[in-house]
Design a protein around this motif. Structure first.
Motif, short mmCIF file in Angstrom:
data_model
loop_
_atom_site.label_atom_id
_atom_site.label_comp_id
_atom_site.label_asym_id
_atom_site.label_seq_id
_atom_site.Cartn_x
_atom_site.Cartn_y
_atom_site.Cartn_z
N SER A 810 38.19 41.00 38.09
CA SER A 810 38.24 42.47 38.14
C SER A 810 36.90 43.05 37.73
N ILE A 811 36.53 44.13 38.42
CA ILE A 811 35.27 44.81 38.13
C ILE A 811 35.58 46.30 38.01
N ASP A 812 35.16 46.90 36.90
CA ASP A 812 35.36 48.34 36.69
C ASP A 812 34.00 49.01 36.46
N GLU A 813 33.86 50.21 37.00
CA GLU A 813 32.65 51.01 36.77
C GLU A 813 33.03 52.23 35.93
N ILE A 814 32.33 52.40 34.82
CA ILE A 814 32.66 53.47 33.86
C ILE A 814 31.40 54.21 33.46
N ARG A 815 31.49 55.51 33.36
CA ARG A 815 30.36 56.32 32.90
C ARG A 815 30.45 56.47 31.39
N GLY A 816 29.43 56.03 30.69
CA GLY A 816 29.39 56.18 29.24
C GLY A 816 29.64 54.89 28.52
N GLU A 817 28.75 54.56 27.59
CA GLU A 817 28.83 53.29 26.87
C GLU A 817 30.07 53.21 25.99
N PHE A 818 30.37 54.27 25.25
CA PHE A 818 31.49 54.21 24.31
C PHE A 818 32.83 54.19 25.04
N VAL A 819 32.90 54.85 26.18
CA VAL A 819 34.13 54.80 26.98
C VAL A 819 34.35 53.38 27.47
N ALA A 820 33.27 52.71 27.89
CA ALA A 820 33.37 51.33 28.36
C ALA A 820 33.84 50.42 27.23
N ILE A 821 33.31 50.62 26.02
CA ILE A 821 33.73 49.80 24.88
C ILE A 821 35.21 50.00 24.60
N ASP A 822 35.64 51.25 24.58
CA ASP A 822 37.06 51.53 24.31
C ASP A 822 37.96 50.92 25.38
N THR A 823 37.49 50.94 26.62
CA THR A 823 38.29 50.35 27.70
C THR A 823 38.46 48.85 27.49
N ALA A 824 37.38 48.18 27.11
CA ALA A 824 37.45 46.73 26.87
C ALA A 824 38.36 46.42 25.70
N LEU A 825 38.25 47.18 24.62
CA LEU A 825 39.08 46.92 23.44
C LEU A 825 40.56 47.13 23.75
N ALA A 826 40.87 48.14 24.53
CA ALA A 826 42.28 48.44 24.83
C ALA A 826 42.95 47.32 25.61
N ARG A 827 42.17 46.54 26.35
CA ARG A 827 42.74 45.46 27.17
C ARG A 827 42.86 44.14 26.43
N LEU A 828 42.29 44.03 25.25
CA LEU A 828 42.27 42.74 24.55
C LEU A 828 43.65 42.37 24.01
N GLN A 829 43.96 41.10 24.15
CA GLN A 829 45.15 40.50 23.57
C GLN A 829 44.70 39.44 22.56
N PRO A 830 45.54 39.11 21.58
CA PRO A 830 45.17 38.06 20.63
C PRO A 830 44.72 36.79 21.36
N GLY A 831 43.61 36.22 20.92
CA GLY A 831 43.07 35.02 21.53
C GLY A 831 42.04 35.29 22.61
N ASP A 832 41.91 36.55 23.04
CA ASP A 832 40.91 36.89 24.05
C ASP A 832 39.51 36.99 23.42
N LEU A 833 38.52 37.07 24.28
CA LEU A 833 37.12 37.23 23.82
C LEU A 833 36.43 38.27 24.70
N SER A 834 35.72 39.18 24.06
CA SER A 834 34.97 40.20 24.80
C SER A 834 33.53 40.24 24.31
N LEU A 835 32.61 40.10 25.26
CA LEU A 835 31.18 40.22 24.97
C LEU A 835 30.73 41.62 25.36
N ILE A 836 30.27 42.38 24.39
CA ILE A 836 29.84 43.76 24.64
C ILE A 836 28.32 43.81 24.51
N LEU A 837 27.66 44.05 25.63
CA LEU A 837 26.20 44.13 25.65
C LEU A 837 25.80 45.59 25.44
#
Length: 855
Positions: A810-837
Motif C-alpha cells: 500500500s502507498i499513501d500520499e499525505i500533505r504534512g509531516e505530522f499528519v503522516a506520522i499520526d497516520t502511521a501510528l494509528a495503523r500500528l498493531q502490537p509487534g509491528d514496526l514503523s520507520l519514520i524518516l
C-alpha cells in the motif's frame, strides 16, 4: 566574459590552504580560446606589461579569458605588495563555465583586484584605456588601510612562526591568539592581562610621576596647570627650560619641549590644551630614548631624534622636506616604518625659533630641526641602542613599567646616553606609555631591528605552548552527527569542557547556544572564540567548505565516516562521488603533523585519503581482514575493528577490547552503521589521547535516544509496536537503515518518507526503490520546504521509485509531516514496526513524544 558569483574562502578550502577569492566565470565563443581573439594578448600586455606568463592550468588546453582573469588578479595584488602567488582556474562540466580561484591576504583587496582584472580584460578586448599604475596604487593604498599595522603585525608574525593560530576580531588591532580556554588577546601592543587601572595610570602623567618617584625612579619636577599664567608661574618655580604637554596624551601629540620664553609657553599651552588638561615639567637636557619593556625584561631600546633636514646651500627647507619624504620607508600614519615630515604650524614655529621659514635656504651642512619632540608619528627617526643600555638603566625602565602595572610598556627617558646610570647624568623618565608603538624597534632608521613580536608572544604563551585545544573535525555522507556527538560525549566524560557544532546546533559545555544547521565555518569560529572550551568537535558539511572553507587552520583529528552517492551530487559542480571525496578530504589535508586522520578502510574513496594526510592514520572497519586493515596492522600502525563480540583497538602487538554489549548505541552490535560510528569515535578519542577507562565509561553511558542523538535511529515503543525515528535522507542511509531493521523482529513494517528537493531525480527515486523491497506500507508526505521543486514533484518521483516494488502493498500520499506520522501510528498493531524518516527533526520528535505519552 561574465563573472557570475564571487565568494571569499576564509579558511583552508578545496583549492588551497590559503585564503582565496573564488569566482564563477562564464566565457562565450572565442573567449574560450584567446588565440582566436585577434591582437588581444598584445593589447593586454601593452596595458599591463608586467602581467607575466599566461597559461592554462592543464597544458594543452586552450587559454580562456578566465585564465587571464586569474593571472591578472594575482599579478595586480603581487605588484601592490601583497604576498600572493597562488591561482587556479578549473573547467566545469558546463561548457564555457570556469571556477577561478586566487589567493588574497586582505579580502577587500582581493575582491577589488578581481574587479580591476575584469576591467583590464574588457579594456584589452575593446581597445580602450586602463591605467595599470593607478590600479596598483589603489590596491597598495587599500592594503595599507586594511592590513594590521607594524606593531600588531609583528606580534602576529611571531605567532605564525610558532604555529599559534590567530584571528582578527575587528577591522582594527584586536586580535585573538590561540583557541578556546587557551586563548589570549591583544589590542595593538597591549595584552589582555593589563588592567584598565594600569592603563588609566599611564594616561595620567602627574600620577605616573608620583608613583615612579615613590619607586625611586628619577623623574623631572612638574605639576598640572590651569592657564598660561599658571603655566608660566610653574615654569618659574621649576626653572627654565620646561616642557609643556597634555596630562593625558600619547604619540607626542601636543608636546612642546625646551621652552625658555613666555611667548613659547603660551603657544605650547594652546597646543597641549587641545588634548585636555595641561602640565608643565622640567626640561631635561640630552637625547630622547624609548626603552621597551615586555613582561619583566627590557627587550629593545632606541634613541629618537626629531624630524630634521640638513641644508645643502641650494634648496629651501620645503624642498629638503619633500626630498626626505621621498624615502620609500616614509608614509602616512603608522603603516610604514617611518612617517612623512609635515610642514604644519608647529614646524613653522620651530623654524621661526631658528630664524628660518619654509622657503629659507639653509647653509651647507646646517641642521634644521622641524619639531621639538622626537616621536616617529611626527616624522622623527630612531636609532637602535639596545646593546649599549646599562643594566641600571634597564632596571629603572622595568621598575617604571611594573610600578604602573603595564605588561608591555614604552618608557621614555631623557639623558645624554644610556651607557651610564640615569642618576649619574641627571637624566630621568619623562613618560610611561601603554600600547607603545613597536615599529621603531622592528625597523629602526639606523641599526638592526629587534624581535619584539617574539618577546610579546613569549610572555603570552610558554615555550612549547601553541595555544591550541584539541579540535576534532568529522565529515562524511552518513553518520557525521552521531559520531560527532559521541566524540563530544567521550571528551566531556573525561573532564574537558567541550564545544560542539553539528546540523542540530552549537553546544558549549553541554548547553545549547545556537540552533539550526550549524555545521559551517562560522559556528566553528564562534566555538573557538569561546573562553570556556577545552576541546572542540566540529561536524563539517560539504556546503560550508564550498561556501567559505574551514573555520580553523588545522585540526588534531579528522574523521571521515564514508562517501556516498546521495550527498547533494550535482550541486556546486560536485557531480561525482570522486569529486565529493576530493572536497571532503580537505579536513584530512589539514591535520596537524602530530595529529591523526581516522578513515573508513572499507570505503575505497575514504581510504585513499590517507596519502594526503600530514599526520598519522587510524583505519577502522568491521572486517579486520580487509586488505587495507591487514596491511596497516602489519606495519604496526593503529587500527580499530570488530573481533567477534567486541570492538578492538590495535597498535603493533598491543590490543584493547571493548565488548559490544557494553555499547548500547549498537544494540549489542546488531546495528551495523552504529558500530561503524562507534569505531570512528573510539579511534578519534584514542587519537586525542583519552585514557581507555574514560572511553569505556563514555561508550557505556551514551544513549541513542532523542536527547543523545536526536533523529539518529531513535527507537521507541508505541502500544507494543516499535517506532524508529531517523533523519536518513540519501540512498546509502536507506540501505543502512534497511539492514538495521532486518535485525529487528516485526509482524508488519511501514515507513514514512519525504524527499529533499535539492537531490537529483535519480537519488529521490532510488530511496523509495530501496525501501519498497523492505516495507509493506509506504506513506509519502510532502514536507514544508520543496527546495526549488514544483508542488507535488518530489512526491511523484518518490512514487516512481516504488513502481515494481516486490514487498510494498500500500502507498499513501499525505500533505504534512505530522499528519503522516499520526497516520502511521494509528495503523500500528502490537509487534509491528514503523520507520519514520523525519524532516523537521526537533518538531517531529516532540510530536512523537507527545503521541507516545498520550498512548
Amino acid at each position: 566574459m561574465e563573472v557570475q558569483r564571487v565568494r571569499a574562502l576564509r579558511g583552508p578550502n578545496l583549492w588551497s590552504r590559503h585564503t582565496c577569492i573564488e569566482a564563477i566565470v562564464v566565457c562565450t565563443g572565442d573567449e574560450n580560446a584567446v588565440e582566436r581573439l585577434p591582437g588581444f594578448e598584445a593589447r593586454l600586455r601593452a596595458l599591463f606589461p608586467t602581467i607575466g606568463e599566461l597559461h592554462p592550468v592543464v597544458l594543452g588546453q586552450p587559454l580562456a579569458l578566465a585564465h587571464v582573469l586569474e593571472n591578472a588578479a594575482v599579478a595586480l595584488q603581487a605588484q601592490a605588495g601583497c604576498a600572493v602567488n597562488i591561482g587556479h582556474t578549473a573547467r566545469t562540466m558546463e561548457e564555457g563555465v570556469y571556477q577561478v580561484t586566487f589567493q588574497y591576504t586582505e579580502e577587500a583587496v582581493g575582491r577589488r583586484a578581481l574587479e580591476l582584472a575584469e576591467q583590464l580584460i574588457a579594456a584589452a578586448q575593446n581597445g580602450t584605456a586602463f591605467d595599470a599604475t593607478a590600479a596598483i596604487t589603489e590596491l597598495r593604498d587599500m592594503d595599507e588601510d586594511e592590513r594590521l599595522g607594524p606593531s600588531t603585525g609583528s606580534i602576529v608574525d611571531a605567532a605564525v612562526a610558532r604555529g599559534i593560530p590567530f584571528r582578527r576580531l575587528t577591522s582594527g588591532s584586536l586580535v585573538q591568539f590561540g583557541w578556546g580556554s587557551k586563548q589570549r588577546r591583544i589590542q595593538a601592543a597591549e595584552v589582555d592581562s593589563t588592567s584598565g587601572v594600569a592603563e588609566s595610570i599611564a594616561q595620567d602623567k602627574e600620577l605616573t610621576k608620583q608613583l615612579l618617584n615613590a619607586a625611586g625612579v628619577p623623574v623631572p619636577l612638574g605639576r598640572p596647570v590651569s592657564s598660561v599664567e599658571d603655566g608660566w608661574a610653574a615654569a618659574q618655580e621649576i626653572g627654565l627650560p620646561v616642557v609643556v604637554k597634555p596630562q593625558d596624551g600619547n604619540q607626542g601629540k601636543g608636546v612642546t619641549v625646551n621652552i625658555v620664553t613666555r611667548e613659547q609657553l603660551a603657544a605650547a599651552y594652546d597646543s597641549a590644551a587641545a588634548y585636555g588638561e595641561v602640565m608643565v615639567e622640567k626640561f631635561l637636557p640630552g637625547f630622547d630614548f624609548r626603552l621597551l619593556v615586555v613582561g619583566d625584561r627590557l627587550v629593545a631600546a632606541a634613541r629618537r631624534d626629531p624630524p630634521q633636514v640638513i641644508g645643502d646651500g641650494r634648496q629651501t627647507v620645503r624642498q629638503l622636506v619633500e626630498l626626505v619624504n621621498q624615502d620609500p620607508r616614509r608614509g602616512e600614519g603608522h603603516a610604514t616604518s617611518l612617517t612623512k615630515i609635515r610642514l604644519d604650524d608647529i614646524a613653522v614655529g620651530r623654524l621661526e625659533a631658528q630664524g628660518l621659514a619654509p622657503d629659507s635656504v639653509p647653509a651647507l651642512g646646517q641642521r634644521v630641526v622641524l619639531r621639538n619632540n622626537a616621536n616617529l608619528s611626527t616624522g622623527g627617526t630612531a636609532t637602535d641602542v639596545t646593546d649599549t643600555v646599562h643594566p641600571e638603566v634597564a632596571a629603572r625602565a622595568v621598575d617604571a613599567a611594573q610600578m604602573v602595572g603595564l605588561h608591555i610598556c614604552g618608557v621614555d627617558m631623557v639623558c645624554e646616553n644610556v651607557v651610564r646610570p640615569l642618576e649619574e647624568q641627571h637624566g630621568g623618565v619623562v613618560e610611561v606609555n601603554a600600547a607603545p608603538g613597536l615599529r621603531m624597534h622592528i625597523s629602526p632608521s639606523f641599526g638592526r631591528g629587534r624581535p619584539v613580536g617574539e618577546a610579546v608572544m613569549d610572555t603570552l604563551f610558554a615555550d612549547g605552548d601553541d595555544g591550541r585545544i584539541p579540535v576534532v573535525a568529522v565529515t562524511g555522507t552518513n553518520g557525521k552527527t552521531t559520531t560527532a556527538r559521541l566524540i563530544n560525549h567521550l571528551l566531556a566524560g573525561s573532564g574537558l569542557r567541550t564545544g560542539m557544532t553539528n546540523t542540530d546546533g552549537v553546544y558549549v559545555d553541554g548547553r545549547q547556544t545556537d540552533s539550526g544547521d550549524c555545521s559551517g565555518p562560522k559556528s566553528a569560529r564562534n566555538v573557538l572564540m569561546h573562553p570556556d572550551v577545552d576541546a572542540a568537535v566540529f561536524e563539517v558539511a560539504r556546503g560550508g567548505i564550498l561556501r567559505e572553507g574551514l573555520g580553523f587552520d588545522r585540526c588534531q583529528v579528522a574523521v571521515v565516516t564514508n562517501i556516498g552517492s546521495g550527498d547533494h551530487l550535482g550541486l556546486n559542480y560536485i557531480t561525482t562521488v570522486e569529486d565529493l571525496a576530493v572536497l571532503k578530504r580537505v579536513i584530512v589535508r589539514n591535520v596537524a603533523p602530530h595529529g591523526y586522520a581516522v578513515l573508513n578502510a572499507a570505503d575505497h574513496n575514504v581510504a585513499a585519503m590517507s596519502a594526503t594526510c600530514p599526520g598519522g592514520v587510524i583505519f577502522f572497519a568491521r572486517d579486520r581482514q580487509h586488505p587495507v586493515m591487514a596491511t596497516h596492522r602489519a606495519q604496526g600502525k593503529r587500527t580499530v575493528f570488530v573481533d567477534q563480540d567486541a570492538i578492538v583497538a590495535a597498535e603493533g602487538s598491543w590490543r584493547e577490547r571493548i565488548p559490544l554489549r557494553d555499547v548500547q548505541l549498537t544494540r549489542n552490535g546488531t546495528i551495523g552503521f552504529q558500530v561503524d560510528n562507534v569505531m570512528a569515535a573510539v579511534a578519534a578519542a584514542w587519537a586525542v589521547g583519552l585514557d581507555w577507562d574514560s572511553i569505556r565509561s563514555g561508550l557505556a553511558s551514551f544513549k541513542s535516544d532523542p536527547g543523545g542523538v536526536p533523529g539518529r535511529f531513535n527507537v521507541m515503543d508505541y502500544r507494543g509496536a516499535t517506532v524508529i525515528a531517523d533523519y536518513g535522507h540519501n540512498t546509502d542511509a536507506m540501505r543502512a537503515l534497511v539492514a538495521a531493521v532486518d535485525t529487528m523482529p516485526s509482524k508488519k513494517r511501514s515507513v514514512v518518507i519525504s524527499g529533499a528537493g535539492d537531490r537529483r531525480d535519480s537519488d529521490i527515486r532510488d530511496q523509495t526503490a530501496i525501501l519498497g523491497e523492505a516495507f509493506d506500507d509506504v506513506i509519502l508526505y510532502q514536507d514544508a520546504a520543496q527546495r526549488g521543486r514544483a508542488d507535488g514533484e518530489v512526491m511523484a518521483l518518490l512514487r516512481q521509485g516504488l513502481e515494481g516494488a516486490s514487498r510494498t502493498r500500500s502507498i499513501d500520499e499525505i500533505r504534512g509531516e505530522f499528519v503522516a506520522i499520526d497516520t502511521a501510528l494509528a495503523r500500528l498493531q502490537p509487534g509491528d514496526l514503523s520507520l519514520i524518516l523525519v524532516d523537521q527533526v526537533e518538531e517531529a520528535l516532540a510530536h512523537l513524544a507527545k503521541r507516545i505519552a498520550e498512548a
